[in-house]
Enzyme design. Structure first.
Site, PDB file in Angstrom:
ATOM      1  CG  ASP A  81      -0.246  -0.113   2.541  1.00  0.00           C
ATOM      2  OD1 ASP A  81       0.729  -0.879   2.638  1.00  0.00           O
ATOM      3  OD2 ASP A  81      -0.666   0.570   3.492  1.00  0.00           O
ATOM      4  CD  GLU A 138       3.218  -0.733   7.711  1.00  0.00           C
ATOM      5  OE1 GLU A 138       3.362  -0.810   8.944  1.00  0.00           O
ATOM      6  OE2 GLU A 138       3.302   0.338   7.101  1.00  0.00           O
ATOM      7  NE  ARG A 178      17.920  -2.687  18.872  1.00  0.00           N
ATOM      8  CZ  ARG A 178      17.653  -3.128  20.102  1.00  0.00           C
ATOM      9  NH1 ARG A 178      16.568  -3.813  20.344  1.00  0.00           N
ATOM     10  NH2 ARG A 178      18.461  -2.855  21.098  1.00  0.00           N
ATOM     11  CG  HIS A 360       5.493   8.139   6.155  1.00  0.00           C
ATOM     12  ND1 HIS A 360       4.530   7.922   7.103  1.00  0.00           N
ATOM     13  CD2 HIS A 360       5.783   6.910   5.662  1.00  0.00           C
ATOM     14  CE1 HIS A 360       4.260   6.623   7.189  1.00  0.00           C
ATOM     15  NE2 HIS A 360       5.028   5.987   6.320  1.00  0.00           N
TER      16      HIS A 360
HETATM   17 ZN   LIG Z   1       5.244   4.009   6.175  1.00  0.00          ZN
HETATM   18 ZN   LIG Z   2       6.611   1.371   5.223  1.00  0.00          ZN
END
Ligand SMILES: [Zn+2]
Ligand SMILES: [Zn+2]
Length: 389
Positions: A81, A138, A178, A360
């Site tokens: 997405d 997600e 990690r 983003h």
């Molecule tokens: Zn994201």
């Molecule tokens: Zn992402």
């Protein structure tokens, strides 16, 4: 051992798929176009089974090794997405959909896993079964959770599951991982403080929700500073205060919105209890009524130490020892691959995206040069995790 030559051979093809997804971004569960292209390609590659509609628009491809006497089944997951962001790049394959763009690189994740599927279906140089998982939603919709709830793990007999995300700011050709918590649990709170409105010049007749809200915001800071062990991490952020409309009226109510991020279930429980207690008691001290709605979001993304060690070893095989950081700090962002890691042990790794804008951001773009590394890691993980006899 650098990237797999055969994977490098079709790097251009992976980039072409990626740019097509980039041009046609889809949000949350509405990834119909992307999912149908993924399913068609998996079939064309010769997957033994392709299942659509798991978790509404999720797709799964099953690839059996040359033999499956090991009985091992490993799942690899990508997300499909995009985000509701207006793209601010000038790349030729820029989003064709106003207000939507692939600003988190899930176009690249989907293309990399397709690249690995193509290679694995062609070579089948392993003993076991590889499950290619393509999930919707997600970015806030919990598509990974939806797929798990619909029996993803049981239906395909998945024993271990792995995820990968690109990371701007670390070089292409590098990986970072990690053991233990790697991404935070993300919860939300919604607080409505009900005071008593009055003329601004007659404050004694009011219960001023703005003053109460201000004390609430200040008191909430003490949770991270005074309740959580300083050697652990927690974030309590108020992201919105809304109250009042003008300069000479004390309003009736105030609304606060915020988020809590934690790295262990214990600190998550503690922060939830503290947020509710602090808000309720500060409001009570001022005589205001309050409702606190606390919603749990994605859980902690927890990397199983043994599988992390294995995934890091595979990454070193692909990228070279010095290009794999095995001790990065956890991130306080959240990731819904966490639901799959709650269902089965596994690990989540970052692949370097180079010096690009952050995820983003409207100027972000997945780096196609990272794809051969990511796809090679996926392919090698299957070959090393279920070695051919
Ligand atoms: Zn994201
Ligand atoms: Zn992402």
């Amino acid at each position: 051992m650098p990237v797999i030559n055969r994977v490098a051979d079709f790097a251009d093809e992976i980039a072409t798929w990626r740019r097509d997804f980039h041009e046609n971004p889809e949000l949350l569960f509405d990834v119909h176009r992307t999912a149908s292209i993924v399913a068609d390609k998996l079939k064309a590659f010769g997957c033994d089974e392709v299942v659509t509609g798991i978790g509404r628009t999720g797709v799964v491809g099953v690839i059996k090794g040359r033999s499956s006497s090991s009985g091992k089944v490993i799942g690899l997951r990508a997300d499909m997405d995009a985000l509701p962001i207006q793209e601010a790049t000038e790349v030729p394959y820029k989003s064709k959909v106003p207000g939507k763009m692939h600003a988190c690189g899930h176009d690249g994740h989907t293309a990399m896993l397709l690249g690995a599927a193509k290679y694995l279906a062609e070579t089948r140089n392993f003993d076991g079964t590889a499950i290619m998982i393509f999930q919707p939603a997600e970015e806030g919709g919990g598509g990974g959770d939806a797929m798990c709830r619909e029996g993803l793990m049981e239906r395909f007999g998945i024993q271990e599951v792995y995820g990968m995300h690109n990371m701007p700011g670390i070089p292409v050709g590098s990986f970072a991982i990690r053991p233990g918590p790697v991404m935070a649990a993300s919860d939300q709170f919604h607080v409505v403080i009900e005071g008593r409105g009055a003329h601004a010049a007659r404050p004694h007749e009011s219960i001023d929700p703005i003053v109460v809200a201000s004390h609430v915001v200040t008191a909430l800071q003490s949770i991270a500073a005074r309740n959580v062990d300083p050697l652990h991490s927690a974030v309590v952020t108020v992201g919105s205060i809304k109250a009042g409309d003008t300069y000479n009226v004390i309003p009736q109510s105030a609304t606060l919105l915020g988020t809590v991020r934690t790295l262990t279930p214990e600190w998550r429980d503690l922060c939830e209890e503290r947020v509710k207690t602090v808000v309720q008691n500060v409001c009570a001290a001022f005589g205001a009524k309050v409702t606190v709605e606390y919603r749990r979001g994605y859980p902690v993304t927890f990397n199983d130490p043994e599988r992390t060690h294995f995934m890091a070893a595979v990454a070193k095989d692909v990228a070279g020892e010095r290009n794999v950081d095995t001790g990065i700090d956890p991130l306080m962002g959240a990731e819904d691959f966490s639901y799959m890691l709650e269902a089965r042990p596994g690990a989540y790794i970052f692949v370097g995206n180079g010096n690009t804008a952050g995820v983003h951001h409207p100027a972000y773009d997945f780096n196609d040069e990272a794809a051969p590394y990511g796809a090679s890691l996926w392919a090698r993980l299957i070959e090393a995790g279920m070695p051919a006899r």
